[in-house]
Design a protein around this motif. Structure first.
Motif, short mmCIF file in Angstrom:
data_model
loop_
_atom_site.label_atom_id
_atom_site.label_comp_id
_atom_site.label_asym_id
_atom_site.label_seq_id
_atom_site.Cartn_x
_atom_site.Cartn_y
_atom_site.Cartn_z
N ASP A 9 0.81 -1.23 0.00
CA ASP A 9 0.00 0.00 0.00
C ASP A 9 0.83 1.27 0.00
O ASP A 9 0.33 2.35 0.33
N LEU A 10 2.13 1.18 -0.36
CA LEU A 10 2.97 2.37 -0.47
C LEU A 10 3.74 2.35 -1.78
O LEU A 10 4.40 1.37 -2.10
N ASP A 11 3.64 3.45 -2.53
CA ASP A 11 4.43 3.63 -3.76
C ASP A 11 5.13 4.97 -3.67
O ASP A 11 4.48 6.02 -3.60
N VAL A 12 6.47 4.94 -3.67
CA VAL A 12 7.25 6.17 -3.64
C VAL A 12 8.00 6.31 -4.96
O VAL A 12 8.70 5.39 -5.38
N HIS A 13 7.84 7.45 -5.60
CA HIS A 13 8.50 7.73 -6.87
C HIS A 13 9.52 8.85 -6.65
O HIS A 13 9.16 9.94 -6.22
N TRP A 14 10.78 8.52 -6.96
CA TRP A 14 11.86 9.49 -6.72
C TRP A 14 12.02 10.37 -7.96
O TRP A 14 13.01 10.29 -8.68
N SER A 15 11.02 11.19 -8.19
CA SER A 15 11.01 12.06 -9.38
C SER A 15 10.09 13.24 -9.11
O SER A 15 9.42 13.31 -8.08
N THR A 16 10.06 14.18 -10.03
CA THR A 16 9.25 15.37 -9.86
C THR A 16 7.76 15.07 -10.00
O THR A 16 7.35 14.25 -10.82
N SER A 17 6.97 15.75 -9.19
CA SER A 17 5.52 15.61 -9.28
C SER A 17 4.93 16.51 -10.35
O SER A 17 3.71 16.58 -10.50
N GLU A 18 5.80 17.18 -11.11
CA GLU A 18 5.31 17.97 -12.24
C GLU A 18 4.85 17.07 -13.39
O GLU A 18 4.23 17.53 -14.34
N GLU A 19 5.17 15.78 -13.28
CA GLU A 19 4.71 14.79 -14.27
C GLU A 19 4.50 13.46 -13.56
O GLU A 19 5.44 12.70 -13.35
N MET A 20 3.26 13.18 -13.18
CA MET A 20 2.96 11.98 -12.41
C MET A 20 2.29 10.93 -13.29
O MET A 20 1.13 10.55 -13.09
N GLU A 227 -1.07 4.01 8.79
CA GLU A 227 -1.56 3.69 10.12
C GLU A 227 -3.09 3.65 10.15
O GLU A 227 -3.69 2.90 10.93
N LEU A 228 -3.71 4.44 9.29
CA LEU A 228 -5.18 4.52 9.24
C LEU A 228 -5.76 3.66 8.12
O LEU A 228 -6.89 3.88 7.68
N ASP A 229 -4.97 2.72 7.63
CA ASP A 229 -5.44 1.72 6.65
C ASP A 229 -5.80 2.33 5.30
O ASP A 229 -6.75 1.90 4.65
N ARG A 230 -5.05 3.31 4.87
CA ARG A 230 -5.17 3.87 3.52
C ARG A 230 -3.94 3.50 2.71
O ARG A 230 -2.90 3.15 3.25
N ARG A 231 -4.07 3.59 1.39
CA ARG A 231 -2.91 3.45 0.50
C ARG A 231 -2.25 4.82 0.37
O ARG A 231 -2.91 5.85 0.53
N CYS A 232 -0.96 4.85 0.05
CA CYS A 232 -0.26 6.13 -0.08
C CYS A 232 0.67 6.10 -1.28
O CYS A 232 1.39 5.12 -1.51
N ILE A 233 0.65 7.19 -2.03
CA ILE A 233 1.57 7.40 -3.15
C ILE A 233 2.34 8.69 -2.88
O ILE A 233 1.74 9.70 -2.48
N GLY A 234 3.65 8.65 -3.06
CA GLY A 234 4.45 9.85 -2.82
C GLY A 234 5.42 10.13 -3.95
O GLY A 234 5.90 9.20 -4.61
N TYR A 235 5.68 11.41 -4.17
CA TYR A 235 6.71 11.86 -5.12
C TYR A 235 7.71 12.71 -4.36
O TYR A 235 7.34 13.62 -3.60
N GLU A 236 9.00 12.42 -4.56
CA GLU A 236 10.06 13.15 -3.88
C GLU A 236 11.30 13.18 -4.76
O GLU A 236 11.78 12.12 -5.19
N LEU A 237 11.82 14.38 -5.04
CA LEU A 237 13.02 14.52 -5.87
C LEU A 237 14.27 14.02 -5.16
O LEU A 237 15.16 13.45 -5.78
N ASN A 238 14.36 14.27 -3.87
CA ASN A 238 15.59 14.02 -3.14
C ASN A 238 15.57 12.62 -2.51
O ASN A 238 14.92 12.40 -1.49
N GLU A 239 16.30 11.69 -3.11
CA GLU A 239 16.30 10.32 -2.63
C GLU A 239 17.07 10.16 -1.32
O GLU A 239 17.03 9.10 -0.69
N GLU A 240 17.73 11.23 -0.86
CA GLU A 240 18.38 11.16 0.45
C GLU A 240 17.36 11.01 1.58
O GLU A 240 17.71 10.62 2.70
#
Length: 260
Positions: A9-20, A227-240
């Protein structure tokens, strides 16, 4: 730490959210985020919005691209919640929340409210000649006028000015900022409290729904959503930030095991 790629239930994309492009249109129930501010905080990537922009207007042009992407991926009854404050630009106060709201409305969003987040533990002003800043704003937008809002689930306690016994949720929310391990992290300079995001998740989604954070940062939105039983998708440029997020979610998983 945990492997982020292995968390259900978690997808993290290490890229800009200007193009999802990885997110299908009409699949997200709620967007919850705190975006980078114009010319204020440097999060360590040369292409980041806010410090890599030529002007305040160019910053908003790029932000509007993100809001447009968010609009497309939201369900018709979805909402977007943007935690942001006013900023000083060369000695002049910029009403950043209102300018963000205007650009979001240009995309097609409906402005529902400007919630005031009261931060009683805040101790700093914008300058030495300003009053101490004890608030931020939560811009509450919807994709349509007929949107999901679950008022009863958002009540956090009678000490909160937003809650009075027998009354509906108000637009003044008290959530103190606690300086924990994430607050002391040098990579992420502006984490928001989990209690604030819990409230937004609870009023805007149901278990099983998908939450999107286009500026993922230290992963607070994911902590609340999972924690509240939802799925989550995130975009983040900085992989640090990967290590910081992994540590936070490892703590969450450990708490779940303890409760079990």
């Amino acid at each position: 730490m945990v492997d982020l790629d292995g968390i259900d239930d978690l997808d993290v994309h290490w890229s800009t959210s200007e193009e999802m492009t990885e997110v299908k249109d009409g699949t997200v129930q709620s967007v919850i985020t705190s975006p980078p501010y114009w010319d204020l905080k440097d999060y360590g990537h040369e292409d980041q919005i806010g410090t890599a922009d030529k002007s305040y207007e160019h910053y908003h042009d790029r932000m509007e691209t993100v809001w447009s992407q968010c609009y497309d991926v939201l369900r018709d009854d979805g909402t977007m919640w943007v935690v942001v404050d006013t900023v000083m630009e060369r000695g002049n106060l910029q009403l950043l929340p209102y300018h963000i709201a205007e650009r979001a409305e240009d995309v097609g969003f409906v402005l529902q409210d400007m919630v005031t987040w009261y931060k009683p533990t805040a101790i700093a002003g914008m300058t030495d000649r300003n009053v101490v800043n004890k608030k931020e704003y939560v811009i509450y937008l919807s994709k349509s006028k007929d949107h999901k809002f679950r008022d009863k689930e958002g009540q956090n306690g009678l000490e909160d000015p937003a809650v009075a016994e027998g009354h509906r949720l108000g637009n003044l929310w008290r959530h103190p900022v606690k300086r924990g391990t994430v607050g002391q992290n040098v990579l992420h300079k502006a984490p928001y409290p989990t209690s604030l995001i819990n409230r937004i998740v609870e009023v805007s989604t149901e278990p099983g729904d998908t939450v999107l954070d286009p500026f993922f940062g230290s992963g607070t939105t994911a902590v609340s959503a999972l924690e509240l039983d939802r799925r989550c998708i995130g975009y983040e440029l900085n992989e640090e930030f990967r290590e910081v997020i992994s540590e936070r979610l490892a703590s969450l998983q450990q708490c779940s095991l303890t409760e079990f």
